[in-house]
Design an enzyme around this catalytic site. Structure first.
Site, PDB file in Angstrom:
ATOM      1  N   LYS A  66       1.052  -6.947  63.223  1.00  0.00           N
ATOM      2  CA  LYS A  66       1.237  -5.647  62.571  1.00  0.00           C
ATOM      3  C   LYS A  66       1.521  -4.518  63.567  1.00  0.00           C
ATOM      4  O   LYS A  66       2.268  -3.593  63.257  1.00  0.00           O
ATOM      5  CB  LYS A  66       0.017  -5.295  61.718  1.00  0.00           C
ATOM      6  N   ASP A 103      -1.043  -0.924  53.106  1.00  0.00           N
ATOM      7  CA  ASP A 103      -2.442  -1.340  52.963  1.00  0.00           C
ATOM      8  C   ASP A 103      -3.327  -0.214  52.417  1.00  0.00           C
ATOM      9  O   ASP A 103      -4.073  -0.402  51.460  1.00  0.00           O
ATOM     10  CB  ASP A 103      -3.000  -1.828  54.302  1.00  0.00           C
TER      11      ASP A 103
END
Length: 276
Positions: A66, A103
């Site tokens: 990420k 997220d």
């Protein structure tokens, strides 16, 4: 030409994303497919260049890439800049690949309707806490308290946010009555981890919301304890589905069925533990 999407990570075999997105693609009559791709730890740059070369329409990014993927993208959206992590890559009409992070907003969406004036306690100060805290601030939630076993890490996050306050877990536990939403972001409570609670809930506010981003098990020790107080509880499956739904909408311009997907995954997984 048929679209195709992917999720890259290492490991990747446990990911629920292919099942989720393939179902949505069929439900929404989108002519596309979604595949998992295992990327070797030292081959990320080559993997990204291959995805671009092969015309991938967009992909998700999971651990451990990420943060590392950012230098290989054409642009990074503000949703990812603030936390320095990307979990969704979108191909634009001019063939650029832009990184987003869904997220935090996915977590907020999983909560349902909450008010900006709510006092929110975030337990933990790691990557997940940072993503959620930044998203909350961006959405206008500024009454944030970060509690962490090492309070210095909480202070760093508060300074980064330029909002909220940092406290110890002990202080959070002793002042729990003032919080409308409690968010547990640490790995504590995961399958095979220490089953103890991050804080005791004996001062839990009536009508509070207790959320745990862990979804393996679906009912963590914290969620199990919170249920004794008859408050609303939310496990991590909602965050997983809602962050995926945001990615789906960025790629395809339509919003998939999140409630149905949450129930489908609960039925599919069976019992309290996810097969990982």
């Amino acid at each position: 030409m048929k679209k195709w999407f992917a999720v890259i990570g290492n490991p990747i075999s446990h990911s629920l994303s292919p099942e989720m997105h393939e179902t949505w693609l069929k439900q929404m009559n989108v002519d596309a497919t979604y595949i998992p791709i295992h990327v070797e730890l030292d081959h990320l740059e080559q993997a990204v260049e291959s995805l671009k070369l092969l015309g991938c329409s967009g992909w998700n990014v999971t651990v451990p890439f990420k943060e590392a993927i950012i230098p290989y993208l054409d642009e990074v959206d503000d949703s990812a800049k603030g936390i320095g992590a990307v979990n969704t890559v979108v191909k634009t009409l001019d063939n650029k690949y832009v990184g987003y992070n869904t997220d935090g907003l996915g977590f907020i969406n999983s909560l349902g309707r909450i008010l900006p004036e709510y006092n929110i306690l975030i337990i933990g100060a790691g990557g997940a806490a940072r993503g959620i805290a930044h998203a909350l601030k961006t959405q206008g939630f500024t009454h944030l308290t970060i509690a962490n076993r090492t309070v210095e890490k909480a202070r760093v996050l508060v300074e980064e946010l330029k909002a909220g306050q940092a406290v110890t877990l002990e202080v959070a536990e002793n002042t729990l009555i003032k919080f409308d939403v409690i968010v547990q972001t640490t790995p504590l409570g995961m399958k095979n981890s220490d089953a103890s609670l991050p804080i005791q809930l004996h001062q839990l506010k009536e009508n509070a919301i207790v959320a745990d981003i862990v979804y393996n098990p679906l009912v963590t020790p914290l969620i199990e304890e919170a249920k004794k107080y008859n408050v609303r509880t939310i496990n991590g499956l909602g965050m997983l589905v809602h962050q995926g739904a945001l990615a789906f909408s960025y790629w395809n311009g339509v919003n998939p069925d999140t409630d149905g997907m949450i129930q489908q995954l609960i039925d599919q997984l069976g019992g309290n533990y996810v097969n990982r």
